[in-house]
Design a protein around this motif. Structure first.
Motif, PDB file in Angstrom:
ATOM      1  N   ARG A  48     -27.141 -67.188 -31.466  1.00  0.00           N
ATOM      2  CA  ARG A  48     -28.059 -66.069 -31.621  1.00  0.00           C
ATOM      3  C   ARG A  48     -27.523 -65.040 -32.626  1.00  0.00           C
ATOM      4  NH1 ARG A  48     -24.802 -64.904 -27.275  1.00  0.00           N
ATOM      5  NH2 ARG A  48     -24.389 -62.720 -26.827  1.00  0.00           N
ATOM      6  N   GLY A  49     -28.436 -64.274 -33.183  1.00  0.00           N
ATOM      7  CA  GLY A  49     -28.054 -63.263 -34.172  1.00  0.00           C
ATOM      8  C   GLY A  49     -29.311 -62.655 -34.750  1.00  0.00           C
ATOM      9  N   GLY A  50     -29.280 -61.332 -34.966  1.00  0.00           N
ATOM     10  CA  GLY A  50     -30.461 -60.683 -35.522  1.00  0.00           C
ATOM     11  C   GLY A  50     -31.663 -60.924 -34.623  1.00  0.00           C
TER      12      GLY A  50
ATOM     13  N   HIS B  29     -29.251 -64.202 -23.102  1.00  0.00           N
ATOM     14  CA  HIS B  29     -28.861 -62.790 -23.059  1.00  0.00           C
ATOM     15  C   HIS B  29     -29.960 -61.909 -22.468  1.00  0.00           C
ATOM     16  CE1 HIS B  29     -30.612 -63.470 -27.070  1.00  0.00           C
ATOM     17  NE2 HIS B  29     -30.959 -62.205 -27.085  1.00  0.00           N
ATOM     18  N   HIS B 150     -35.008 -56.160 -28.132  1.00  0.00           N
ATOM     19  CA  HIS B 150     -33.915 -55.472 -28.841  1.00  0.00           C
ATOM     20  C   HIS B 150     -33.996 -53.972 -28.568  1.00  0.00           C
ATOM     21  CE1 HIS B 150     -31.726 -58.341 -31.189  1.00  0.00           C
ATOM     22  NE2 HIS B 150     -32.740 -58.737 -31.916  1.00  0.00           N
ATOM     23  N   GLU B 239     -17.078 -62.655 -26.439  1.00  0.00           N
ATOM     24  CA  GLU B 239     -18.035 -62.005 -25.547  1.00  0.00           C
ATOM     25  C   GLU B 239     -17.629 -62.149 -24.085  1.00  0.00           C
ATOM     26  OE1 GLU B 239     -21.890 -63.823 -26.075  1.00  0.00           O
ATOM     27  OE2 GLU B 239     -21.185 -65.794 -25.437  1.00  0.00           O
ATOM     28  N   ASP B 242     -22.329 -62.281 -22.418  1.00  0.00           N
ATOM     29  CA  ASP B 242     -23.278 -62.007 -23.508  1.00  0.00           C
ATOM     30  C   ASP B 242     -23.088 -60.661 -24.211  1.00  0.00           C
ATOM     31  OD1 ASP B 242     -24.820 -64.373 -23.796  1.00  0.00           O
ATOM     32  OD2 ASP B 242     -25.840 -63.908 -21.930  1.00  0.00           O
ATOM     33  N   TRP B 243     -22.143 -59.825 -23.774  1.00  0.00           N
ATOM     34  CA  TRP B 243     -21.849 -58.600 -24.525  1.00  0.00           C
ATOM     35  C   TRP B 243     -20.709 -58.908 -25.478  1.00  0.00           C
ATOM     36  CZ3 TRP B 243     -23.859 -58.316 -19.636  1.00  0.00           C
ATOM     37  CH2 TRP B 243     -24.965 -57.465 -19.477  1.00  0.00           C
ATOM     38  N   LEU B 244     -20.959 -58.724 -26.772  1.00  0.00           N
ATOM     39  CA  LEU B 244     -19.991 -59.208 -27.748  1.00  0.00           C
ATOM     40  C   LEU B 244     -19.395 -58.124 -28.627  1.00  0.00           C
ATOM     41  CD1 LEU B 244     -21.320 -60.707 -30.973  1.00  0.00           C
ATOM     42  CD2 LEU B 244     -23.019 -60.214 -29.257  1.00  0.00           C
ATOM     43  N   MET B 313     -25.681 -57.192 -27.128  1.00  0.00           N
ATOM     44  CA  MET B 313     -25.815 -58.574 -26.663  1.00  0.00           C
ATOM     45  C   MET B 313     -26.076 -59.511 -27.835  1.00  0.00           C
ATOM     46  SD  MET B 313     -27.835 -58.294 -23.046  1.00  0.00           S
ATOM     47  CE  MET B 313     -26.868 -59.322 -21.943  1.00  0.00           C
ATOM     48  N   VAL B 314     -26.406 -58.941 -28.979  1.00  0.00           N
ATOM     49  CA  VAL B 314     -26.667 -59.720 -30.187  1.00  0.00           C
ATOM     50  C   VAL B 314     -25.983 -58.995 -31.329  1.00  0.00           C
ATOM     51  CG1 VAL B 314     -28.454 -60.521 -31.785  1.00  0.00           C
ATOM     52  CG2 VAL B 314     -28.913 -60.549 -29.332  1.00  0.00           C
ATOM     53  N   SER B 315     -25.428 -59.753 -32.247  1.00  0.00           N
ATOM     54  CA  SER B 315     -24.913 -59.157 -33.463  1.00  0.00           C
ATOM     55  C   SER B 315     -26.126 -58.896 -34.355  1.00  0.00           C
ATOM     56  CB  SER B 315     -23.949 -60.148 -34.122  1.00  0.00           C
ATOM     57  OG  SER B 315     -23.367 -59.564 -35.243  1.00  0.00           O
ATOM     58  N   HIS B 316     -26.235 -57.723 -34.928  1.00  0.00           N
ATOM     59  CA  HIS B 316     -27.402 -57.287 -35.694  1.00  0.00           C
ATOM     60  C   HIS B 316     -28.589 -57.047 -34.760  1.00  0.00           C
ATOM     61  CE1 HIS B 316     -25.704 -58.030 -39.789  1.00  0.00           C
ATOM     62  NE2 HIS B 316     -24.930 -58.830 -39.088  1.00  0.00           N
TER      63      HIS B 316
END
Lengths: 376, 376
Positions: A48-50, B29, B150, B239, B242-244, B313-316
């Motif tokens: 996952r990302g963005g 997540h 998000h 992570e 799911d928290w990274l 939970m997500v990058s970006h």
């Protein structure tokens, strides 16, 4: 093409049987299998990302591996240059799901007829990716290729068997090490963490651990303690590069009760008896029937269960052992073989082994620790 | 309902803004976020199995958390009993993608009008799952809810910040430990394995490591060695549930060159300068502009790059820092802040930090090791 890392003739055969003109694989394990071990290192564990997630594709028109292609993301360019893959076309204009699918659809359009049948992995192709494929290929028929790809992977190569052996050994060692930390107040969550840690020490990715302590059937790691006199099963999965092992061993803090010993001995008796049937030529149905018959001969058959299923890149893959299947086992297939008893005063007693079919019989992989593991 | 683990009023608001009547979350997540931390332990790291993969759903009709539901698989029953979740309806008739979706669709049908607008996560909902939803809810309109979710997660709670702090500290410590193993012949693959191992020691799931040694821009772990005199960046993600965190630190085997020192000092200068703008009220666009301006003031601006993006939970994720955004930073947002230089004789010099917005400024999380890490 001589550098294709899988059995291209077999792929043609399984696609023909499924009526598939071209396959578009996208699950991490099938991309890895078809590329010969490659996957974007950045997204292998962090898809996952963005606003979405990463997706790669391997596309192969049936009978034409020379027209096959790979689709990935721009950030993979240098990795692909340093570690080249065999695919004649490598397109890194993808990345996020819909974008990769648009690139894959466009590459496929010039390789198949307008009304072709395209095999995709429905359970692994995200909805936006599927919609992009439909836009790029409006007249094709999409069918599920999951089972065809299972079939392709059914017979493991010597290299795959070496990885599976390493994983099975490492998972069994990790379980045995975890039993040793038994102490007052230890929780099943602690034990699961030890298993994960031990796998990490061996270069194995931790996947799961079922941790069932005492007369309880709760198998999820929790704050439940493993108390003196209680049995514990650790039923754990780990993998290296998508090749996984699933093994269950029994431990006890102090001496197990007579009944616990009996159930464990019956597990081992069945697990050992059934191995005599694990050899090339045994029909799947016969293996299932012999397992059932061996279970019925055991004193505690009424609370017992026997099951065998293929394992490799997926748990429950070919050979799919079913009572009515006349298909024979073949050398290079790998089985997960399980016997278990649920007894309300003892708990959940279970042994699960990884057993490969060899040219003249079987090989137990990761057989360490099948006897009682006694902790203080 | 008082036991809802997220801001229910905010969820209503973001769904209303997106014109969504009910949301069906399915990514790991978001399921974890909406359940308050729960995920099937068996499938959290091993989603695939049999002919497909596991899928869970959390369904919430807008404004009616008392009608929300969870869908999972039968094997979760005991875990859900031992670790109950807040959702008023818990349905374990799902498991595989299509099956979970059929159950979720059926539950949703009795909760929304026939022509409702349903928010799903298109990049995370498998194609067979999407088709099952379409069959169950033939007249609804499906729209993407990824950005709405998000948005829901944009402001981190104190509990989330505590986890993020722990992850950031652990990732930074793991990187610093990996630099120490520098020796003749060490490969970037070895270094990545050390990072993974160190994260495991700290209860952190390893996600990735970019390992860029010497005057090379190859960031994928490989058989390339980290040689004497070469700089190395370790840009790593890990992570917990799911928290990274995503952190980059610089090391060198022996003393870094003057030019390398200059580039690293410029990274730190910019990273420190921009922190003064990280406080509630700073518009996203202003943060971006100040970063750009600070970069332009640096001697090596021409080969430099500055970027800031939300992380959680997500990058970006939110805050999505864009030059034209007037939206202000808020306390509880968390940023990943990066400055890097690509210089052909030195290599890739980069510092990336995790910085939280506090009520009166910022908090650097995992700030360990921002100075040069010198190995033998």
């Amino acid at each position: 093409m001589s550098n294709v890392p899988f059995d291209a003739a077999k792929l043609n055969h399984v696609l023909e049987e499924a009526g598939i003109d071209a396959v578009l694989a996208t699950s991490r394990h099938n991309v890895r299998y078809l590329t010969g071990g490659y996957y974007d290192h950045f997204h292998a564990l962090a898809p996952r990302g963005g606003a979405g997630q990463y997706e790669a594709f391997v596309g192969i028109p049936r009978g034409r591996v020379d027209s096959a292609f790979y689709v990935g993301g721009g950030s993979e360019k240098r990795q692909l240059t340093a570690m080249p893959i065999w695919l004649p076309v490598v397109d890194v204009s993808g990345g996020p799901t819909g974008q990769s699918a648009a690139a894959a659809g466009s590459l496929l359009r010039s390789r198949v007829s307008e009304h072709a049948t395209i095999g995709i992995e429905f359970p692994f192709t995200p909805a936006d990716s599927f919609q992009a494929l439909q836009r790029e290929l409006p007249h094709v028929r999409f069918v599920d290729a999951t089972n065809a790809l299972h079939e392709l992977r059914a017979i493991k190569t010597a290299e795959e068997l070496a990885v599976l052996r390493r994983v099975a050994d490492g998972v069994a060692e990790s379980i045995v090490a975890a039993f040793r930390v038994g102490h007052d107040g230890v929780t099943t969550r602690d034990l699961s963490a030890v298993v994960a840690h031990q796998m990490g020490d061996r270069g194995i990715e931790f996947l799961w651990s079922f941790t069932c302590a005492g007369p309880s059937y709760l198998r999820a790691p929790s704050t439940m303690t493993w108390d003196r006199g209680q049995v514990l099963h650790l039923d754990c999965g780990g993998e290296i590069g998508d090749w996984l092992a699933d093994i269950c061993r029994m431990g006890c803090r102090g001496e197990p009760s007579t009944l616990a010993r009996e159930l464990h001995a019956e597990c081992l008796q069945l697990q050992d008896e059934i191995r005599r049937w694990i050899r090339p030529g045994t029909p799947y149905g016969e293996l299932a029937a012999e397992g059932e018959a061996a279970l019925r001969r055991l004193p505690h058959a009424a609370i017992g269960r026997f099951v065998a299923h293929g394992i490799g890149m997926v748990s429950h893959e070919q050979p799919m052992i079913a009572p009515d299947s006349t298909r024979p086992l073949e050398a290079g297939m790998v089985l997960s073989v399980e016997t278990e008893f649920l007894e309300p005063t003892v708990g959940h007693v279970k042994i699960e082994d990884v057993v490969a079919v060899t040219s003249d019989g079987y090989e137990g992989m990761g057989d360490l620790g099948r006897d009682w593991q006694i902790a203080s």
